[in-house]
Design a protein around this motif. Structure first.
Motif, PDB file in Angstrom:
ATOM      1  N   ALA A   1       0.838  -1.206   0.000  1.00 59.20           N
ATOM      2  CA  ALA A   1       0.000   0.000   0.000  1.00 59.20           C
ATOM      3  C   ALA A   1       0.866   1.247   0.000  1.00 59.20           C
ATOM      4  CB  ALA A   1      -0.911   0.016   1.232  1.00 59.20           C
ATOM      5  N   ILE A   2       0.412   2.200  -0.770  1.00 55.22           N
ATOM      6  CA  ILE A   2       1.015   3.532  -0.794  1.00 55.22           C
ATOM      7  C   ILE A   2      -0.019   4.498  -0.210  1.00 55.22           C
ATOM      8  CG2 ILE A   2       1.886   5.371  -2.342  1.00 55.22           C
ATOM      9  CD1 ILE A   2       3.780   2.918  -2.127  1.00 55.22           C
ATOM     10  N   ALA A   3       0.439   5.426   0.585  1.00 55.89           N
ATOM     11  CA  ALA A   3      -0.476   6.403   1.203  1.00 55.89           C
ATOM     12  C   ALA A   3      -1.281   7.108   0.108  1.00 55.89           C
ATOM     13  CB  ALA A   3       0.333   7.425   1.998  1.00 55.89           C
TER      14      ALA A   3
ATOM     15  N   LYS B   1       3.074   8.568  -8.040  1.00 58.00           N
ATOM     16  CA  LYS B   1       4.379   9.262  -8.125  1.00 58.00           C
ATOM     17  C   LYS B   1       5.488   8.261  -8.388  1.00 58.00           C
ATOM     18  CE  LYS B   1       3.470  12.810  -4.590  1.00 58.00           C
ATOM     19  NZ  LYS B   1       3.951  13.283  -3.275  1.00 58.00           N
ATOM     20  N   GLY B   2       5.097   7.011  -8.682  1.00 58.42           N
ATOM     21  CA  GLY B   2       6.106   5.976  -8.909  1.00 58.42           C
ATOM     22  C   GLY B   2       6.528   5.247  -7.640  1.00 58.42           C
ATOM     23  N   TYR B   3       5.934   5.595  -6.500  1.00 61.21           N
ATOM     24  CA  TYR B   3       6.361   4.966  -5.235  1.00 61.21           C
ATOM     25  C   TYR B   3       5.969   3.491  -5.159  1.00 61.21           C
ATOM     26  CZ  TYR B   3       7.364   9.594  -3.165  1.00 61.21           C
ATOM     27  OH  TYR B   3       7.872  10.836  -2.879  1.00 61.21           O
ATOM     28  N   GLY B   4       4.770   3.152  -5.679  1.00 65.38           N
ATOM     29  CA  GLY B   4       4.338   1.750  -5.646  1.00 65.38           C
ATOM     30  C   GLY B   4       5.301   0.887  -6.450  1.00 65.38           C
ATOM     31  N   ALA B   5       5.664   1.359  -7.637  1.00 62.81           N
ATOM     32  CA  ALA B   5       6.588   0.605  -8.486  1.00 62.81           C
ATOM     33  C   ALA B   5       7.961   0.488  -7.813  1.00 62.81           C
ATOM     34  CB  ALA B   5       6.718   1.292  -9.846  1.00 62.81           C
TER      35      ALA B   5
HETATM   36  C1  COA Z   1      -1.702  -0.055  -6.316  1.00 63.39           C
HETATM   37  C2  COA Z   1      -0.696   0.944  -5.676  1.00 63.39           C
HETATM   38  C3  COA Z   1       0.257   0.169  -4.756  1.00 63.39           C
HETATM   39  C4  COA Z   1       0.103   1.595  -6.828  1.00 63.39           C
HETATM   40  O1  COA Z   1       1.033   2.507  -6.268  1.00 63.39           O
HETATM   41  P1  COA Z   1       1.322   3.937  -6.948  1.00 63.39           P
HETATM   42  O2  COA Z   1       2.466   4.538  -6.236  1.00 63.39           O
HETATM   43  O3  COA Z   1       0.054   4.721  -6.999  1.00 63.39           O
HETATM   44  O4  COA Z   1       1.712   3.489  -8.439  1.00 63.39           O
HETATM   45  P2  COA Z   1       2.929   4.077  -9.321  1.00 63.39           P
HETATM   46  O5  COA Z   1       2.858   5.566  -9.318  1.00 63.39           O
HETATM   47  O6  COA Z   1       4.208   3.452  -8.872  1.00 63.39           O
HETATM   48  O7  COA Z   1       2.517   3.553 -10.751  1.00 63.39           O
HETATM   49  C5  COA Z   1       3.288   2.588 -11.470  1.00 63.39           C
HETATM   50  C6  COA Z   1       2.534   2.246 -12.741  1.00 63.39           C
HETATM   51  O8  COA Z   1       1.281   1.637 -12.418  1.00 63.39           O
HETATM   52  C7  COA Z   1       0.205   2.371 -12.995  1.00 63.39           C
HETATM   53  N1  COA Z   1      -0.895   2.475 -12.034  1.00 63.39           N
HETATM   54  C8  COA Z   1      -0.793   2.716 -10.710  1.00 63.39           C
HETATM   55  N2  COA Z   1      -2.010   2.791 -10.154  1.00 63.39           N
HETATM   56  C9  COA Z   1      -2.888   2.617 -11.182  1.00 63.39           C
HETATM   57  C10 COA Z   1      -4.290   2.616 -11.256  1.00 63.39           C
HETATM   58  N3  COA Z   1      -5.067   2.806 -10.173  1.00 63.39           N
HETATM   59  N4  COA Z   1      -4.866   2.430 -12.458  1.00 63.39           N
HETATM   60  C11 COA Z   1      -4.116   2.229 -13.559  1.00 63.39           C
HETATM   61  N5  COA Z   1      -2.766   2.223 -13.561  1.00 63.39           N
HETATM   62  C12 COA Z   1      -2.171   2.413 -12.378  1.00 63.39           C
HETATM   63  C13 COA Z   1       0.754   3.769 -13.224  1.00 63.39           C
HETATM   64  O9  COA Z   1       0.059   4.413 -14.255  1.00 63.39           O
HETATM   65  C14 COA Z   1       2.198   3.484 -13.586  1.00 63.39           C
HETATM   66  O10 COA Z   1       2.273   3.120 -14.931  1.00 63.39           O
HETATM   67  P3  COA Z   1       3.531   3.566 -15.858  1.00 63.39           P
HETATM   68  O11 COA Z   1       4.736   2.861 -15.256  1.00 63.39           O
HETATM   69  O12 COA Z   1       3.165   3.072 -17.206  1.00 63.39           O
HETATM   70  O13 COA Z   1       3.593   5.042 -15.718  1.00 63.39           O
HETATM   71  C15 COA Z   1      -1.422   2.087  -4.906  1.00 63.39           C
HETATM   72  O14 COA Z   1      -2.313   2.734  -5.759  1.00 63.39           O
HETATM   73  C16 COA Z   1      -2.192   1.629  -3.690  1.00 63.39           C
HETATM   74  O15 COA Z   1      -1.643   1.571  -2.575  1.00 63.39           O
HETATM   75  N6  COA Z   1      -3.483   1.300  -3.859  1.00 63.39           N
HETATM   76  C17 COA Z   1      -4.345   0.882  -2.764  1.00 63.39           C
HETATM   77  C18 COA Z   1      -3.939  -0.446  -2.195  1.00 63.39           C
HETATM   78  C19 COA Z   1      -3.903  -1.550  -3.215  1.00 63.39           C
HETATM   79  O16 COA Z   1      -4.774  -1.653  -4.079  1.00 63.39           O
HETATM   80  N7  COA Z   1      -2.854  -2.392  -3.115  1.00 63.39           N
HETATM   81  C20 COA Z   1      -2.583  -3.470  -4.041  1.00 63.39           C
HETATM   82  C21 COA Z   1      -3.464  -4.628  -3.900  1.00 63.39           C
HETATM   83  S1  COA Z   1      -3.337  -5.454  -2.370  1.00 63.39           S
END
Ligand code: COA
Length: 161
Positions: free
Chosen positions: A83-85, A91-95
């Motif tokens: 999970a990301i806040a 912002k690329g933090y999840g990746a």
């Molecule tokens: C899913 C999650 C971890 C992604 O983290 P994030 O920091 O928002 O994602 P990033 O900024 O690192 O994005 C990386 C890539 O994923 C894509 N992406 C991220 N969230 C997305 C979304 N909701 N819909 C579509 N694409 C998404 C981005 O566009 C990006 O693509 P790119 O590399 O082509 O630019 C975050 O949104 C989150 O915590 N969500 C709630 C909890 C959850 O669902 N956890 C996972 C399942 S348990």
């Protein structure tokens, strides 16, 4: 210092409050019925629950993300929670956090597994973009009427023949 690159580090007991704050009220867990009791069981005041490794992503001195990893699952590790806040998403933090978890896993095993809820379309696209295959649905695993999709990323087969 503001603007420093985010870093992943091991979870510490003092991370508990910001981690729980980050997760509370956040989907998919809210929709799946997770709440304070679950967070208290996983993120204990003296550390992480047994059998898991906890990691946080720290950005500008604050907890911006959290991950729980269960080692030794089906010839790999199982990523139980990522999970990301809400204010730090897209912002690329999840990746970044996932890539660092993968570095931990692929240094010792061939597979990283995770689950994503079938209704969590954003996370499904996120994982697909990070190279995860949807192996198949686990219907009614957490709540009735919804499936958890088992995901896998691999560095190759276990054995060479
Ligand atoms: C899913 C999650 C971890 C992604 O983290 P994030 O920091 O928002 O994602 P990033 O900024 O690192 O994005 C990386 C890539 O994923 C894509 N992406 C991220 N969230 C997305 C979304 N909701 N819909 C579509 N694409 C998404 C981005 O566009 C990006 O693509 P790119 O590399 O082509 O630019 C975050 O949104 C989150 O915590 N969500 C709630 C909890 C959850 O669902 N956890 C996972 C399942 S348990």
């Amino acid at each position: 210092m503001p603007g420093d690159s985010p870093i992943m580090r091991a979870y510490r007991p003092e991370d508990r409050a910001p981690v729980v704050r980050l997760l509370t009220g956040s989907d998919p867990w809210r929709k799946l019925g997770y709440g304070d009791e679950d967070w208290a069981r996983l993120f204990r005041t003296d550390g992480i629950v047994e059998g898991r490794e906890g990691y946080v992503l720290e950005a500008d001195g604050a907890v911006a993300g959290v991950a729980l990893l269960r080692p030794k699952f089906l010839m790999g590790d199982y990523l139980e929670l990522l999970a990301i806040a809400p204010t730090a998403r897209s912002k690329g933090y999840g990746a970044l956090l996932l890539a660092q978890i993968e570095a931990v896993t692929f240094a010792r095993a061939k597979n990283l597994f995770a689950c994503v809820s079938d209704f969590n379309n954003g996370a499904r696209r996120f994982y697909a973009g990070q190279g995860y295959c949807e192996i198949g649905p686990l219907p009614n695993l957490l709540i009735p009427g919804s499936a958890e999709l088992l995901l896998r990323k691999t560095s190759g087969p276990m054995r060479k023949i």
